[in-house]
Design a protein around this motif. Sequence first.
Motif, PDB file in Angstrom:
ATOM      1  N   ARG A 180      19.460  12.046 -33.093  1.00 14.41           N
ATOM      2  CA  ARG A 180      19.461  10.654 -31.858  1.00 14.41           C
ATOM      3  C   ARG A 180      21.276  10.635 -32.123  1.00 14.41           C
ATOM      4  O   ARG A 180      21.388  10.525 -30.586  1.00 14.41           O
ATOM      5  CB  ARG A 180      19.123   9.635 -31.996  1.00 14.41           C
ATOM      6  N   PHE A 181      21.964  10.364 -32.861  1.00  9.10           N
ATOM      7  CA  PHE A 181      23.387  10.301 -32.631  1.00  9.10           C
ATOM      8  C   PHE A 181      24.008  11.472 -31.727  1.00  9.10           C
ATOM      9  O   PHE A 181      24.588  11.650 -30.372  1.00  9.10           O
ATOM     10  CB  PHE A 181      24.343  10.539 -34.446  1.00  9.10           C
ATOM     11  N   ASP A 182      23.388  12.783 -32.241  1.00  8.43           N
ATOM     12  CA  ASP A 182      24.318  13.735 -31.145  1.00  8.43           C
ATOM     13  C   ASP A 182      23.559  13.800 -29.656  1.00  8.43           C
ATOM     14  O   ASP A 182      24.873  14.348 -28.513  1.00  8.43           O
ATOM     15  CB  ASP A 182      23.216  15.339 -31.837  1.00  8.43           C
ATOM     16  N   GLU A 183      22.647  13.361 -30.102  1.00  4.76           N
ATOM     17  CA  GLU A 183      22.148  12.611 -28.040  1.00  4.76           C
ATOM     18  C   GLU A 183      22.940  12.075 -26.819  1.00  4.76           C
ATOM     19  O   GLU A 183      22.478  12.574 -25.550  1.00  4.76           O
ATOM     20  CB  GLU A 183      20.421  13.045 -28.288  1.00  4.76           C
ATOM     21  N   GLU A 184      23.286  11.166 -28.445  1.00  3.65           N
ATOM     22  CA  GLU A 184      23.582   9.712 -27.234  1.00  3.65           C
ATOM     23  C   GLU A 184      25.243  10.298 -26.833  1.00  3.65           C
ATOM     24  O   GLU A 184      25.256  10.130 -25.764  1.00  3.65           O
ATOM     25  CB  GLU A 184      23.590   8.840 -28.189  1.00  3.65           C
ATOM     26  N   ILE A 185      25.873  11.528 -27.864  1.00  4.50           N
ATOM     27  CA  ILE A 185      27.117  11.561 -27.051  1.00  4.50           C
ATOM     28  C   ILE A 185      26.549  12.378 -25.878  1.00  4.50           C
ATOM     29  O   ILE A 185      27.662  11.964 -25.114  1.00  4.50           O
ATOM     30  CB  ILE A 185      28.018  12.655 -28.668  1.00  4.50           C
ATOM     31  N   MET A 186      26.197  13.389 -26.321  1.00  2.00           N
ATOM     32  CA  MET A 186      25.613  14.537 -25.130  1.00  2.00           C
ATOM     33  C   MET A 186      25.460  13.528 -23.917  1.00  2.00           C
ATOM     34  O   MET A 186      26.561  13.927 -22.276  1.00  2.00           O
ATOM     35  CB  MET A 186      24.335  15.471 -25.240  1.00  2.00           C
ATOM     36  N   ARG A 187      24.858  12.442 -24.033  1.00  2.00           N
ATOM     37  CA  ARG A 187      24.684  11.322 -22.928  1.00  2.00           C
ATOM     38  C   ARG A 187      25.494  10.736 -22.290  1.00  2.00           C
ATOM     39  O   ARG A 187      25.840  10.706 -20.652  1.00  2.00           O
ATOM     40  CB  ARG A 187      23.625  10.665 -23.024  1.00  2.00           C
ATOM     41  N   TYR A 188      26.551   9.967 -23.273  1.00  2.00           N
ATOM     42  CA  TYR A 188      27.904   9.163 -23.085  1.00  2.00           C
ATOM     43  C   TYR A 188      28.971  10.523 -22.241  1.00  2.00           C
ATOM     44  O   TYR A 188      29.261  10.309 -21.243  1.00  2.00           O
ATOM     45  CB  TYR A 188      28.142   8.942 -24.171  1.00  2.00           C
ATOM     46  N   MET A 189      28.795  11.696 -22.153  1.00  2.00           N
ATOM     47  CA  MET A 189      29.651  12.432 -21.832  1.00  2.00           C
ATOM     48  C   MET A 189      29.474  12.806 -20.764  1.00  2.00           C
ATOM     49  O   MET A 189      30.264  13.386 -19.819  1.00  2.00           O
ATOM     50  CB  MET A 189      29.898  13.688 -22.672  1.00  2.00           C
ATOM     51  N   ARG A 190      28.621  13.475 -19.840  1.00  3.30           N
ATOM     52  CA  ARG A 190      27.660  12.819 -19.193  1.00  3.30           C
ATOM     53  C   ARG A 190      28.317  11.968 -18.167  1.00  3.30           C
ATOM     54  O   ARG A 190      28.058  11.735 -17.279  1.00  3.30           O
ATOM     55  CB  ARG A 190      26.398  13.557 -19.020  1.00  3.30           C
ATOM     56  N   ASP A 191      27.702  10.493 -18.955  1.00  4.02           N
ATOM     57  CA  ASP A 191      27.706   9.619 -17.694  1.00  4.02           C
ATOM     58  C   ASP A 191      29.118   9.048 -17.501  1.00  4.02           C
ATOM     59  O   ASP A 191      29.626   9.069 -16.565  1.00  4.02           O
ATOM     60  CB  ASP A 191      26.819   8.159 -18.154  1.00  4.02           C
TER      61      ASP A 191
END
Length: 342
Positions: A180-191
Amino acid sequence: MFGYDLGIDLGSSSIVISVPGKGVVVDEPSYVAYDTQTEKIIYAGRRAYYLEGREPAGIAVIRPIVNGAVANYSIAQQMVRFFIDKVIGKSLFKPRVVASVSAISTDLERRTLVSVLISAGARSVCLVEEPLCAALGADVDLLYPKGVFVIDIGGGTTDMAIISQGSLNQIEALRIAGNRFDEEIMRYMRDKYGILIGRRTAEDVKISIGCAVERKEDVALQVRGRNYLSGMPGAAEITGNEVYFCLKPLFTEIAEAAKAFFERTTPQLMADISSSAVILTGGSSSIYGIDQLFSETLGLDVTIAPRADLCVSKGTMVALNKMHILDQYGYRFKTKQDVRIR
């Protein structure tokens, strides 16, 4: 290799196999590259992990174990067989296996996991909850008369348990952990930056500069990926404190769950734990400041176990040697006759 025994930590992020007397013999990412037409595996482990995002046509890379449960039966069975064969070679004798299982796994998920392991070559299988394995791997004595609070932050789940006299007094788990931490970092970089990154890059960011408390001296990392709008290569510099604020809601949820869990503990066990320390295990316990986060939330001393990422696997190995004690608490080896094999 007559009577070969194996301890297996079959996690969402990695598979670790231990052998009594030898220690950890396999420590590989639990990734599989397979042919999409035949569904036969081509690579398993580290080689498949590095292939993710670079797959040629007709090849897919997946994690057959997700959030502590079997997501793809056939691929999971092939992956486990690959690693068991890697350990025991051409031995004619099938091994007994103690495997870790998430504290919140359902009866169906447990039966499926046992079925996968037996289909992959195990003679019999005993499942032991991850936090109990983690405690054993952190050198907690099964016969220790006082309560111990263990928090295992793995790839798919965060398992919490209070262990007393070799049994689980209380147990709880959240499906919030490293993935979940990895997914949240991916989302943050995109947004925030309009940069699309892969799971491996997000994991590198988490390991390199991720933090559970705000850093006094910040650090930065250049992150490369694909520009969301143009489709061309893109890059952005992200700081450790940015990662902290990105992951803060998830860390807060875990810490508050640990506090609520602790508050439900009996007064005697609470006194036991207050006089010792909370033990953190699991790969994600290496994130900067995570011990400080739990210490401030719980008001207790918190220690990170040595080689915390291997504690669960080491615990399965200890469990193999302590089955005469675990047997008293209902832990049994199950054979092919005890579970329906697909």
